[in-house]
Motif scaffolding. Structure first.
Motif, mmCIF file in Angstrom:
data_model
loop_
_atom_site.group_PDB
_atom_site.id
_atom_site.type_symbol
_atom_site.label_atom_id
_atom_site.label_comp_id
_atom_site.label_asym_id
_atom_site.label_seq_id
_atom_site.Cartn_x
_atom_site.Cartn_y
_atom_site.Cartn_z
ATOM 1 N N ILE A 258 0.808 -1.220 0.000
ATOM 2 C CA ILE A 258 0.000 0.000 0.000
ATOM 3 C C ILE A 258 0.846 1.277 0.000
ATOM 4 C CG2 ILE A 258 -1.967 -1.090 1.133
ATOM 5 C CD1 ILE A 258 -1.035 0.128 3.774
ATOM 6 N N SER B 282 -3.111 -1.524 11.495
ATOM 7 C CA SER B 282 -2.002 -2.144 12.214
ATOM 8 C C SER B 282 -2.516 -3.096 13.295
ATOM 9 C CB SER B 282 -1.132 -1.060 12.842
ATOM 10 O OG SER B 282 -0.393 -1.565 13.926
ATOM 11 N N THR C 254 1.967 -3.953 16.796
ATOM 12 C CA THR C 254 2.009 -3.225 18.057
ATOM 13 C C THR C 254 2.537 -1.806 17.862
ATOM 14 O OG1 THR C 254 4.252 -3.975 18.448
ATOM 15 C CG2 THR C 254 2.491 -5.316 19.378
ATOM 16 N N GLY D 299 7.488 -2.646 16.049
ATOM 17 C CA GLY D 299 8.384 -3.444 15.208
ATOM 18 C C GLY D 299 9.547 -2.657 14.622
#
Ligand SMILES: Nc1ncnc2c1ncn2[C@@H]1O[C@H](COP(=O)(O)OP(=O)(O)O)[C@@H](O)[C@H]1O
Ligand SMILES: [Mg+2]
Length: 341
Positions: free
Chosen positions: A274, A296, A302, A305
């Protein structure tokens, strides 16, 4: 010699310094002070407080010290900087009053750190609250009677399970980040082949990859050696690959390209996903930063990352950069030194 020594000391002390004599005029200023407040060399010597034209807060503090003959301290803000201003009377050996000394200590970095810490606590609380609210709500509904309907019981328990899994992942990521950021964190260096790292990471993500009907294509040189912490590099690759999978449409391809220079190894993970708007890129590696919070969360992310990726790569004295185009795809590039520092 004494005088030379004193001068060196005053110039290299790192804080701004201003000394007023008994009669209330400046008789010493150091370079740090001049630089901070934009005065030219020795331009204030002989001037009184009023003549300097300090911001009111500082003027008041200096006058206070003159009046009370006591140590006074205050935090002041000047544009984007913060200072701790410390004023004290200078008392001679025989108890006679010689003037006052003002020290300007730049505490901008400390204040910024404190802001980051406060933001972090607020973010963590917010992240924890969402799943907990949901667990609490569904448990209460069950206890209020929904538990007697088998279908509702099952549905709600599944939600509770999913939300507790989220909490679990979130807390794991938080602990991981705190471990990596802690002083004394060290890497287990060894000779590592980049292709082995990529193979292992691909095995770990094969489940989600297949599920979305996606594939990974490897390009570039295959046998590149590097001194690194293999498990940590795998962790980095898994994080980047999972992101590429989560933020791409079904059936698209991820390209992993490896190359090297005399001193560095370069690994790129590029997807046809995207993409990310240009203005979001600078904040991408911040803790809890997400372009689309809902998306997300939906994918089990979370928001930690990339913060973990950045820390791990920087611990290797490497760097990670990102390029992206909305609707076209995203490429993360990792550069690592071949030899451990
Ligand atoms: N490959 C990618 N394509 C598009 N957006 C991405 C990609 N990787 C990361 N992002 C964006 O960056 C955000 C931060 O990533 P990350 O720190 O891994 O957190 P998350 O847990 O949300 O995946 C994501 O929420 C997403 O918006
Ligand atoms: Mg992620």
């Amino acid at each position: 010699m004494e005088k030379e020594r004193l001068k060196t000391l005053i110039e290299s002390m790192g804080s701004g310094l201003l000394i007023f004599g008994r009669e209330g005029t400046v008789n010493l200023q150091n370079g740090v002070f001049e630089k901070t407040f934009g005065f030219s060399s020795d331009s204030l010597i002989g001037k009184s407080i009023k003549e300097i034209g300090f911001p009111e807060e500082i003027e008041v503090l200096i006058e206070d010290v003159f009046l009370t003959e006591k140590v006074t301290e205050r935090q002041i803000r000047r544009d984007e900087s913060y200072f701790n201003v410390y004023g004290a009377p200078v008392i001679g050996r025989h108890g006679n009053w010689l003037g006052i000394i003002i020290v300007f200590h730049d505490i901008t970095k400390l204040i910024r750190l404190e802001e980051v810490r406060k933001d972090f606590v607020a973010n963590v609380s917010h992240e924890l609250r969402t799943p907990i609210t949901s667990i609490k709500g569904f448990t209460e509904t069950l206890l209020d009677g929904a538990m007697n309907e088998p279908q509702l019981l099952k549905d709600f328990l599944e939600i509770i399970q999913k939300e507790s899994d989220r909490l679990d992942v979130l807390i794991d990521d938080l602990l991981e980040l705190s471990r990596i950021e802690r002083e004394g964190f060290y890497l287990h260096y060894g000779s590592v082949h980049i292709s082995d790292v990529i193979d292992d990471a691909m095995k770990i993500v094969s489940g989600p990859l297949d599920k979305k009907g996606m594939k990974i294509i490897l390009e570039g040189q295959s046998r590149i050696g590097v001194e690194a912490d293999k498990d940590r590099l795998i962790q980095v690759m898994v994080n980047l690959l999972i992101n590429s999978i989560n933020y791409s449409k079904e059936g698209t391809t991820i390209f992993i390209t490896t190359s090297q220079t005399a001193k560095e190894v370069i690994i790129q993970v590029k997807d046809e996903g995207i993409g990310i708007k240009q203005d979001q890129l600078p904040r991408l590696f911040e803790r809890f930063y997400r372009v689309d919070r809902g998306r997300s969360r939906e994918s089990g992310g979370t928001g930690l990352g990339l913060a973990i990726v950045k820390h791990l790569i920087e611990a290797h004295a490497g760097k990670v950069t990102v390029e992206s185009e909305l609707g076209v795809g995203t490429a993360f590039t990792i550069t690592l030194p071949k030899k451990a520092a």
